[in-house]
Scaffold this motif. Structure first.
Motif, mmCIF file in Angstrom:
data_model
loop_
_atom_site.group_PDB
_atom_site.id
_atom_site.type_symbol
_atom_site.label_atom_id
_atom_site.label_comp_id
_atom_site.label_asym_id
_atom_site.label_seq_id
_atom_site.Cartn_x
_atom_site.Cartn_y
_atom_site.Cartn_z
ATOM 1 N N GLY A 37 0.835 -1.209 0.000
ATOM 2 C CA GLY A 37 0.000 0.000 0.000
ATOM 3 C C GLY A 37 0.861 1.247 0.000
ATOM 4 N N LEU B 23 -1.319 6.503 4.162
ATOM 5 C CA LEU B 23 -0.268 6.232 5.151
ATOM 6 C C LEU B 23 0.997 5.702 4.481
ATOM 7 N N GLY B 24 0.829 4.740 3.559
ATOM 8 C CA GLY B 24 1.988 4.075 2.965
ATOM 9 C C GLY B 24 2.956 5.046 2.315
ATOM 10 N N SER C 85 -0.641 0.035 -8.470
ATOM 11 C CA SER C 85 -0.247 1.120 -9.377
ATOM 12 C C SER C 85 1.252 1.417 -9.329
ATOM 13 N N ASP D 115 -0.473 -7.143 -7.128
ATOM 14 C CA ASP D 115 -1.860 -7.265 -6.666
ATOM 15 C C ASP D 115 -1.924 -8.313 -5.563
ATOM 16 N N LEU D 116 -2.228 -7.864 -4.355
ATOM 17 C CA LEU D 116 -2.268 -8.797 -3.225
ATOM 18 C C LEU D 116 -3.427 -9.780 -3.344
ATOM 19 N N ALA E 230 -1.363 -1.913 3.083
ATOM 20 C CA ALA E 230 -2.385 -2.009 2.025
ATOM 21 C C ALA E 230 -3.740 -2.347 2.626
ATOM 22 N N THR E 231 -4.779 -1.788 2.035
ATOM 23 C CA THR E 231 -6.142 -2.184 2.387
ATOM 24 C C THR E 231 -7.030 -2.076 1.161
ATOM 25 N N THR E 232 -7.958 -3.017 1.058
ATOM 26 C CA THR E 232 -8.972 -2.947 0.000
ATOM 27 C C THR E 232 -10.183 -2.168 0.508
ATOM 28 N N LEU E 233 -10.116 -1.713 1.755
ATOM 29 C CA LEU E 233 -11.204 -1.012 2.443
ATOM 30 C C LEU E 233 -12.433 -1.899 2.622
ATOM 31 N N ILE F 24 -0.576 -2.339 10.512
ATOM 32 C CA ILE F 24 -1.275 -1.160 11.047
ATOM 33 C C ILE F 24 -2.763 -1.496 11.194
ATOM 34 N N ILE G 265 -6.513 -0.663 13.867
ATOM 35 C CA ILE G 265 -7.332 0.470 14.329
ATOM 36 C C ILE G 265 -7.777 0.238 15.781
ATOM 37 N N TYR H 243 -16.001 -3.420 8.659
ATOM 38 C CA TYR H 243 -14.577 -3.277 8.304
ATOM 39 C C TYR H 243 -13.680 -3.623 9.504
ATOM 40 N N GLN I 177 -8.274 7.243 14.170
ATOM 41 C CA GLN I 177 -8.508 7.723 12.803
ATOM 42 C C GLN I 177 -7.441 8.765 12.419
ATOM 43 N N PHE I 178 -7.064 8.731 11.130
ATOM 44 C CA PHE I 178 -6.107 9.729 10.636
ATOM 45 C C PHE I 178 -6.856 11.053 10.389
HETATM 46 N N1 LIG Z 1 -7.532 5.948 7.466
HETATM 47 C C1 LIG Z 1 -7.552 5.876 8.795
HETATM 48 O O1 LIG Z 1 -8.095 6.740 9.495
HETATM 49 C C2 LIG Z 1 -6.870 4.700 9.472
HETATM 50 C C3 LIG Z 1 -6.735 4.677 10.865
HETATM 51 C C4 LIG Z 1 -6.073 3.590 11.481
HETATM 52 C C5 LIG Z 1 -5.567 2.569 10.701
HETATM 53 N N2 LIG Z 1 -5.751 2.615 9.335
HETATM 54 C C6 LIG Z 1 -5.215 1.503 8.530
HETATM 55 O O2 LIG Z 1 -4.065 1.996 7.847
HETATM 56 C C7 LIG Z 1 -3.912 1.266 6.619
HETATM 57 C C8 LIG Z 1 -3.697 2.252 5.485
HETATM 58 O O3 LIG Z 1 -4.840 3.074 5.368
HETATM 59 P P1 LIG Z 1 -4.879 4.236 4.268
HETATM 60 O O4 LIG Z 1 -5.900 5.214 4.737
HETATM 61 O O5 LIG Z 1 -3.490 4.688 3.972
HETATM 62 O O6 LIG Z 1 -5.446 3.416 3.020
HETATM 63 P P2 LIG Z 1 -5.534 3.902 1.486
HETATM 64 O O7 LIG Z 1 -5.166 5.330 1.349
HETATM 65 O O8 LIG Z 1 -6.870 3.456 0.995
HETATM 66 O O9 LIG Z 1 -4.397 3.055 0.767
HETATM 67 C C9 LIG Z 1 -4.571 1.698 0.518
HETATM 68 C C10 LIG Z 1 -3.410 1.185 -0.303
HETATM 69 O O10 LIG Z 1 -3.627 -0.210 -0.551
HETATM 70 C C11 LIG Z 1 -3.368 -0.462 -1.924
HETATM 71 N N3 LIG Z 1 -4.174 -1.607 -2.380
HETATM 72 C C12 LIG Z 1 -5.526 -1.710 -2.408
HETATM 73 N N4 LIG Z 1 -5.893 -2.892 -2.935
HETATM 74 C C13 LIG Z 1 -4.739 -3.546 -3.245
HETATM 75 C C14 LIG Z 1 -4.450 -4.803 -3.835
HETATM 76 N N5 LIG Z 1 -5.421 -5.637 -4.233
HETATM 77 N N6 LIG Z 1 -3.162 -5.154 -4.020
HETATM 78 C C15 LIG Z 1 -2.150 -4.317 -3.644
HETATM 79 N N7 LIG Z 1 -2.357 -3.124 -3.082
HETATM 80 C C16 LIG Z 1 -3.640 -2.734 -2.886
HETATM 81 C C17 LIG Z 1 -3.741 0.834 -2.629
HETATM 82 O O11 LIG Z 1 -3.051 1.015 -3.850
HETATM 83 P P3 LIG Z 1 -3.628 0.601 -5.289
HETATM 84 O O12 LIG Z 1 -5.065 1.023 -5.330
HETATM 85 O O13 LIG Z 1 -2.714 1.309 -6.218
HETATM 86 O O14 LIG Z 1 -3.462 -0.893 -5.366
HETATM 87 C C18 LIG Z 1 -3.230 1.867 -1.634
HETATM 88 O O15 LIG Z 1 -1.854 2.100 -1.852
HETATM 89 C C19 LIG Z 1 -5.160 0.382 6.497
HETATM 90 O O16 LIG Z 1 -4.867 -0.915 6.942
HETATM 91 C C20 LIG Z 1 -6.162 1.029 7.444
HETATM 92 O O17 LIG Z 1 -7.105 0.122 7.959
HETATM 93 C C21 LIG Z 1 -6.362 3.648 8.715
#
Ligand SMILES: NC(=O)c1ccc[n+]([C@@H]2O[C@H](COP(=O)([O-])OP(=O)(O)OC[C@H]3O[C@@H](n4cnc5c(N)ncnc54)[C@H](OP(=O)(O)O)[C@@H]3O)[C@@H](O)[C@H]2O)c1
Length: 241
Positions: A9, A14-15, A35, A41-42, A62-65, A91, A93, A103, A128-129
């Motif tokens: 990710g 975050l990544g 990308s 692709d995981l 990485a997350t698929t949400l 990482i 929550i 989720y 949450q971020f």
């Molecule tokens: N957002 C928050 O408030 C928060 C808080 C605490 C913890 N977290 C955790 O932190 C982590 C990161 O969150 P984020 O907000 O940075 O997420 P994000 O912006 O949605 O990024 C997700 C990443 O995963 C990649 N991804 C998605 N499907 C994939 C696949 N099939 N194969 C490979 N890569 C894939 C995406 O890239 P591509 O689409 O290019 O593949 C993207 O780089 C998650 O585990 C989330 O649960 C988030």
């Protein structure tokens, strides 16, 4: 040669901060997502074996949400085991075991898969971020801005990324103490700060949300006031964005 740290990710919210901080510290880093070049692709596992070559440590951002995170992580763990990965940092929550959001159930299942994988692991749960709250509000295009009648303790991704990198450079530690933002704040105050930062005069309107999930949020199960270690508050984040 120091082996690269693999960041899944690596183009996400975050990544990309993790990758930038590692790069700034002149640490070898390999970012993967669908990308990147080459794409990985995981869910299908395409490109994964090559991405893990010569890697010792993985930071899994990485997350698929959605519920596919379980399959994606299972694929990663299987390939990581074959590659002899020495440490996987995940990482997660705060409150995923107390707030019945679908989720969060997925995140809990992912945590369990990692714990049972046989690969040495560390899991950090954060609140949450800031980016997430800003995103929720920036998507509203109504004459008023709705906010849930809840409290949040948003944290900045710079602090989270730095903690993950620190953990990745240490011995695998299992579940480590949670990490939260510097303050627990009412969503209304955060929403009004967002409006001010965008120069909008729209009123902020509270929304009472029914159900067990929001009852858990109202109880504050997603907060960790005892770990208010985030360094940047929401106002500062907005000013920088
Ligand atoms: N957002 C928050 O408030 C928060 C808080 C605490 C913890 N977290 C955790 O932190 C982590 C990161 O969150 P984020 O907000 O940075 O997420 P994000 O912006 O949605 O990024 C997700 C990443 O995963 C990649 N991804 C998605 N499907 C994939 C696949 N099939 N194969 C490979 N890569 C894939 C995406 O890239 P591509 O689409 O290019 O593949 C993207 O780089 C998650 O585990 C989330 O649960 C988030």
């Amino acid at each position: 040669m120091t082996p690269p740290i693999l960041v899944t990710g690596g183009k996400g919210t975050l990544g990309r901060v993790v990758v930038r901080q590692l790069t700034d510290a002149r640490r070898p880093v390999r970012a993967i997502s669908r990308s990147t070049t080459p794409p990985v692709d995981l869910l299908t596992g395409d490109g994964l074996d090559a991405a893990l070559a010569e890697v010792d440590v993985v930071i899994h951002c990485a997350t698929t949400l959605g519920s596919k995170d379980v399959v994606a992580t299972e694929k990663l763990l299987a390939a990581a085991k074959t590659a002899g990965i020495k440490h996987l940092v995940y990482i997660s929550i705060v409150g995923i075991d107390r707030v019945p959001l679908p989720y969060y159930k997925t995140k809990l299942a992912v945590e369990r898969r990692i714990e049972d994988s046989g690969i040495p692991w560390t899991t950090l749960r954060t609140t949450q971020f800031h980016d997430l709250l800003a995103l929720l509000w920036s998507r509203q295009r109504l004459p008023v801005l709705f906010y849930p009648s809840l409290r949040f303790q948003p944290v900045d991704t710079e602090t989270v990324a730095a903690r993950l990198i620190d953990l990745a450079g240490s011995a695998p530690a299992g579940r480590v103490p949670d990490l939260g933002g510097p303050r627990v704040e009412k969503a209304g105050d955060l929403a009004r700060a967002y409006l001010r930062s965008t120069g909008s005069r729209r009123p902020a309107v509270p929304l009472w949300l029914p159900g067990k999930t929001f009852a858990a949020y109202r109880r504050g199960e997603h907060l960790t006031p005892e770990h208010a270690d985030g360094l940047v508050d929401f106002d500062t984040f907005l000013a920088k964005s």
